[in-house]
Design a protein around this motif. Structure first.
Motif, PDB file in Angstrom:
ATOM      1  N   TYR A 268       0.843  -1.194   0.000  1.00  0.00           N
ATOM      2  CA  TYR A 268       0.000   0.000   0.000  1.00  0.00           C
ATOM      3  C   TYR A 268       0.876   1.242   0.000  1.00  0.00           C
ATOM      4  O   TYR A 268       2.063   1.195   0.319  1.00  0.00           O
ATOM      5  N   ARG A 269       0.253   2.349  -0.369  1.00  0.00           N
ATOM      6  CA  ARG A 269       0.928   3.643  -0.356  1.00  0.00           C
ATOM      7  C   ARG A 269      -0.052   4.657   0.207  1.00  0.00           C
ATOM      8  O   ARG A 269      -1.226   4.691  -0.192  1.00  0.00           O
TER       9      ARG A 269
ATOM     10  N   GLU B 182      -4.366  15.637  -1.917  1.00  0.00           N
ATOM     11  CA  GLU B 182      -4.826  15.875  -3.299  1.00  0.00           C
ATOM     12  C   GLU B 182      -5.166  14.558  -3.991  1.00  0.00           C
ATOM     13  O   GLU B 182      -6.191  14.445  -4.660  1.00  0.00           O
ATOM     14  N   GLU B 183      -4.303  13.552  -3.804  1.00  0.00           N
ATOM     15  CA  GLU B 183      -4.571  12.248  -4.418  1.00  0.00           C
ATOM     16  C   GLU B 183      -5.817  11.613  -3.800  1.00  0.00           C
ATOM     17  O   GLU B 183      -6.624  11.012  -4.496  1.00  0.00           O
TER      18      GLU B 183
ATOM     19  N   ASP C 167      -7.128   8.462   6.833  1.00  0.00           N
ATOM     20  CA  ASP C 167      -6.051   8.456   5.840  1.00  0.00           C
ATOM     21  C   ASP C 167      -6.524   7.645   4.639  1.00  0.00           C
ATOM     22  O   ASP C 167      -7.228   6.639   4.797  1.00  0.00           O
ATOM     23  N   LYS C 168      -6.145   8.076   3.472  1.00  0.00           N
ATOM     24  CA  LYS C 168      -6.485   7.301   2.266  1.00  0.00           C
ATOM     25  C   LYS C 168      -5.227   6.618   1.758  1.00  0.00           C
ATOM     26  O   LYS C 168      -4.148   7.221   1.727  1.00  0.00           O
ATOM     27  N   ILE C 169      -5.384   5.354   1.390  1.00  0.00           N
ATOM     28  CA  ILE C 169      -4.254   4.559   0.909  1.00  0.00           C
ATOM     29  C   ILE C 169      -4.631   3.902  -0.409  1.00  0.00           C
ATOM     30  O   ILE C 169      -5.804   3.657  -0.684  1.00  0.00           O
TER      31      ILE C 169
ATOM     32  N   SER D 178      -8.553   3.084  -0.548  1.00  0.00           N
ATOM     33  CA  SER D 178      -9.237   2.690   0.681  1.00  0.00           C
ATOM     34  C   SER D 178      -9.082   3.785   1.719  1.00  0.00           C
ATOM     35  O   SER D 178      -8.132   4.564   1.676  1.00  0.00           O
ATOM     36  N   VAL D 179     -10.000   3.826   2.653  1.00  0.00           N
ATOM     37  CA  VAL D 179      -9.930   4.787   3.750  1.00  0.00           C
ATOM     38  C   VAL D 179      -9.697   4.017   5.041  1.00  0.00           C
ATOM     39  O   VAL D 179     -10.349   3.000   5.294  1.00  0.00           O
ATOM     40  N   VAL D 180      -8.725   4.481   5.817  1.00  0.00           N
ATOM     41  CA  VAL D 180      -8.389   3.833   7.079  1.00  0.00           C
ATOM     42  C   VAL D 180      -9.484   4.144   8.091  1.00  0.00           C
ATOM     43  O   VAL D 180      -9.861   5.306   8.282  1.00  0.00           O
ATOM     44  N   ILE D 181     -10.012   3.097   8.717  1.00  0.00           N
ATOM     45  CA  ILE D 181     -11.025   3.309   9.753  1.00  0.00           C
ATOM     46  C   ILE D 181     -10.463   3.013  11.136  1.00  0.00           C
ATOM     47  O   ILE D 181     -11.067   3.370  12.133  1.00  0.00           O
ATOM     48  N   GLY D 182      -9.296   2.375  11.183  1.00  0.00           N
ATOM     49  CA  GLY D 182      -8.664   2.106  12.463  1.00  0.00           C
ATOM     50  C   GLY D 182      -7.250   1.612  12.281  1.00  0.00           C
ATOM     51  O   GLY D 182      -6.914   1.018  11.254  1.00  0.00           O
TER      52      GLY D 182
END
Length: 193
Positions: free
Chosen positions: A22-23, A28-29, A119-121, A138-142
């Motif tokens: 993952y990154r 912006e991204e 955070d978006k990855i 994906s969006v971090v939920i935890g």
């Protein structure tokens, strides 16, 4: 406040071995989340869905032809995954095989870094044994400390897939059904020994 007894899962979830990297996306991204529906990776996922549907029709009618075509499909997916011009990794990390908890709407995986909620990855997954590769924002939920670190991984990242296409979701649903069937079969066979 989240009620622990409230079931928020929309899809069945399994523990599985996948290749993952993952990154972290910049703001912006992340704001421009979503991958092009006409990208080579998206078109490969669309074809995978069509191939899977056709193979399921063949499974009971001609099992040997089904098996042969499924093996060819795995081989093609493996070659595509190895071909940098098609797979174009967007991750700074090297994909590594690890155990994850996955559904058609999200994933939990160990990591060596702690991420923040929201955070978006960009996740890159290779599913086994099909070797199909998926890239999903994906969006971090935890992101919590593991009770027991796994190698260098001290955190468990939980993330929901964002803007997942219907083709990607169908690939995940089919993968999870197949993997669960295989896992149940393995458990049944080990109990019989």
């Amino acid at each position: 406040m989240h009620n622990n007894n409230q079931e928020r899962r929309r899809y069945f979830r399994i523990v599985d071995q996948v290749a993952i990297s993952y990154r972290l996306l910049s703001e912006e991204e992340g704001a421009a989340a979503g991958l092009g529906i006409n990208s080579p990776a998206a078109l490969v996922v669309q074809l995978e869905n069509q191939i899977s549907a056709s193979l399921e029709t063949l499974r009971s009618i001609q099992p040997q032809v089904h098996e042969l075509l499924e093996l060819f499909n795995r081989k093609i997916n493996l070659v595509l995954a190895l071909d940098d011009s098609i797979s174009e990794s967007d991750s700074d990390q090297i994909k590594r095989a690890q155990q994850v908890n996955i559904s058609a709407c999200g994933i939990a995986f160990p990591s060596n870094e702690q991420l923040k909620p929201n955070d978006k990855i960009l996740l890159e997954l290779t599913l086994f044994p099909s070797n199909i590769c998926l890239k999903m924002v994906s969006v971090v939920i935890g992101s919590e400390l593991l009770e027991e670190p796994v190698g260098n991984d001290a955190y468990i990242i939980r993330a929901d897939f964002l803007d997942i296409s219907s083709n990607e979701q169908e690939v995940l649903v089919q993968h999870i059904i197949k993997r669960q069937t295989m896992q149940l079969k393995e458990r049944r066979e080990s109990r019989q020994k």
